[in-house]
Design an enzyme around this catalytic site. Structure first.
Site, PDB file in Angstrom:
ATOM      1  CG  HIS A   9       9.696  51.199  25.061  1.00 17.28           C
ATOM      2  ND1 HIS A   9       8.995  50.034  25.239  1.00 17.28           N
ATOM      3  CD2 HIS A   9      10.497  50.999  23.980  1.00 17.28           C
ATOM      4  CE1 HIS A   9       9.353  49.161  24.306  1.00 17.28           C
ATOM      5  NE2 HIS A   9      10.253  49.718  23.525  1.00 17.28           N
TER       6      HIS A   9
ATOM      7  N   GLY B  27      13.876  53.288  26.805  1.00 20.80           N
ATOM      8  CA  GLY B  27      13.960  52.645  25.503  1.00 20.80           C
ATOM      9  C   GLY B  27      13.898  53.592  24.322  1.00 20.80           C
TER      10      GLY B  27
ATOM     11  CG  ASP C 209       8.329  48.634  18.059  1.00 18.24           C
ATOM     12  OD1 ASP C 209       9.209  47.953  18.616  1.00 18.24           O
ATOM     13  OD2 ASP C 209       8.528  49.773  17.612  1.00 18.24           O
TER      14      ASP C 209
ATOM     15  CG  HIS D 165      11.733  46.430  21.001  1.00 15.99           C
ATOM     16  ND1 HIS D 165      12.054  46.942  19.763  1.00 15.99           N
ATOM     17  CD2 HIS D 165      12.839  45.806  21.460  1.00 15.99           C
ATOM     18  CE1 HIS D 165      13.316  46.660  19.498  1.00 15.99           C
ATOM     19  NE2 HIS D 165      13.810  45.968  20.493  1.00 15.99           N
TER      20      HIS D 165
ATOM     21  CG  ASP E  74      11.320  47.563  15.763  1.00 15.29           C
ATOM     22  OD1 ASP E  74      10.151  47.306  15.450  1.00 15.29           O
ATOM     23  OD2 ASP E  74      11.635  47.966  16.898  1.00 15.29           O
TER      24      ASP E  74
ATOM     25  CE1 TYR F 184      15.390  52.256  17.015  1.00 13.92           C
ATOM     26  CE2 TYR F 184      14.514  50.046  16.664  1.00 13.92           C
ATOM     27  CZ  TYR F 184      14.510  51.240  17.359  1.00 13.92           C
ATOM     28  OH  TYR F 184      13.624  51.429  18.385  1.00 13.92           O
TER      29      TYR F 184
END
Length: 388
Positions: A140, A148, A175, A177, A260, A299
């Site tokens: 990011h 991020g 990912d 995201h 994630d 995470y």
């Protein structure tokens, strides 16, 4: 019972550093958890890494950093570490020292090490090996801002190293995201293509782009609906990966392997198992002409370490027992982690088995419609046969 893995197509190396055992991101942040160190320890509990497969990472040079990041941003970043904190003016301008991108001891040194390690991993790929830089994947970060949880954009610098060697690069982002920083960096480069399968931008953390109709630089973006299961992710990957690989014909693939997307992850909205994750990785390993793997989001420390341990087994051509070694079980049980539901049916299983239970499910019309739209309207696929 042994879990079979495909034979590695080339030697593999793991790029790490002792610094990753230090606390970072403060005490109240999603990344204030053991990740690289826990993964390495779990791999070693299996005895699954030879000395020659481990390479010590290095910091990024200023010359490398200035290839993407602004001089002013890097100076502010280093200045903050020297002073022991971030000035308010720098916080506002560069988004350094915020709740999202907090100050911590080793504020500059740790991201610089992760970034240089990804460049080193790219150089290892140029030597003919497959390289895994788990501390990387910080996709990011912008040229002049932290974003991020990402301070330095190591995927961009690693790709730049591969491009300087004349290689045509496909960046594939797993990912949860959208890989917005990497996408933006290579909009004007016809020899770098980015592809990202991520959470729908209508409910994910709001970064730039990533919508179904966002195609800057021919970027391929597939925002996935909530609660995506193994069956749906399998279909999405099976429809996109072979077509992208065939149409773009890269010399090297850079895989951002953020965990994630896994069901236990507290920042994801997916319901994907690590078995599906490995299935995707196996195909990418088997079909990539050369391969660099970076870390990324993730995470839930136990889910991440188990997933990346299986990933390393695939890269290095090993078969690992499905039952975790006793030392590995003790290692994971000792992790300080309080976000799991201890009454959940699979809570204990994560400390006993390397592999999650599969999470199949119905393939929703919504996902099929998005795939159909992309395959019939994206410039990379439009007006061509959709046969893979």
């Amino acid at each position: 019972m042994l879990r079979p893995q495909i034979a590695a197509t080339r030697p593999a190396v793991f790029v790490g550093a002792a610094r990753y055992r230090r606390a970072s991101y403060g005490s109240n942040h999603p990344l204030a958890i053991p990740r690289v160190s826990l993964t390495l320890d779990l791999i070693n509990s299996y005895g699954a890494m030879a000395p020659e497969e481990y390479r010590q990472g290095r910091p990024a040079s200023h010359r490398e950093l200035f290839g993407f990041h602004t001089k002013e941003y890097i100076q502010a970043f280093e200045r903050a570490q020297f002073r022991g904190g971030v000035q308010d003016s720098d916080r506002q301008r560069y988004q350094l020292g915020t709740l999202e991108n907090p100050y911590f001891p080793g504020f500059f040194d740790t991201p610089s090490l992760a970034t240089g390690s990804s460049v080193l991993a790219a150089e290892a790929v140029l030597e003919g090996v497959t390289a895994f830089s788990p501390a990387g994947g910080m996709h990011h970060a912008a040229p002049g801002q932290a974003r991020g949880f990402c301070y330095l954009n190591d995927p961009v610098l690693a790709i730049q190293r591969l491009r300087r060697a004349g290689l045509r690069v496909l960046y594939w982002d797993m990912d949860a995201h959208h890989g917005d920083g990497v996408e933006a960096a290579f909009v004007e480069d016809p020899d770098t293509l980015t592809a990202s399968l991520h959470m729908d931008t209508d409910y994910a953390y709001p970064f730039l782009g990533g919508k179904l109709t966002d195609w800057p630089g021919l970027a391929v973006n597939l925002p996935l609906p909530k609660e995506v299961n193994d069956s749906e992710y399998t279909l999405a990957f099976a429809e996109l990966w072979p077509r992208v690989l065939q149409r773009f014909s890269p010399d090297v693939v850079v895989l951002q392997a953020g965990t994630d997307i896994l069901a236990p992850d507290p920042l994801s909205r997916f319901r994907v198992s690590n078995g599906l994750f490995w299935q995707v990785v196996r195909q990418i390993v088997a079909e990539s002409p050369r391969l660099l793997i970076l870390g990324g989001g993730g995470y839930h420390p136990v889910a991440l370490a188990r997933c990346w341990t299986g990933l390393w087994a695939i890269l290095s051509g090993r078969s690992l027992a499905a039952e975790l070694p006793a030392s590995g079980q003790a290692l994971l049980q000792a992790v300080e982690w309080e976000l799991d539901d201890e009454d959940a049916p699979d809570y204990r299983q994560q400390f006993l088995s390397l592999e999650d239970a599969a999470r199949p499910g119905p393939v929703r019309a919504e996902l099929r419609e998005r795939l159909d739209f992309l395959l019939h309207h994206h410039p990379l696929f439009a007006n061509r046969s959709n046969a893979a």
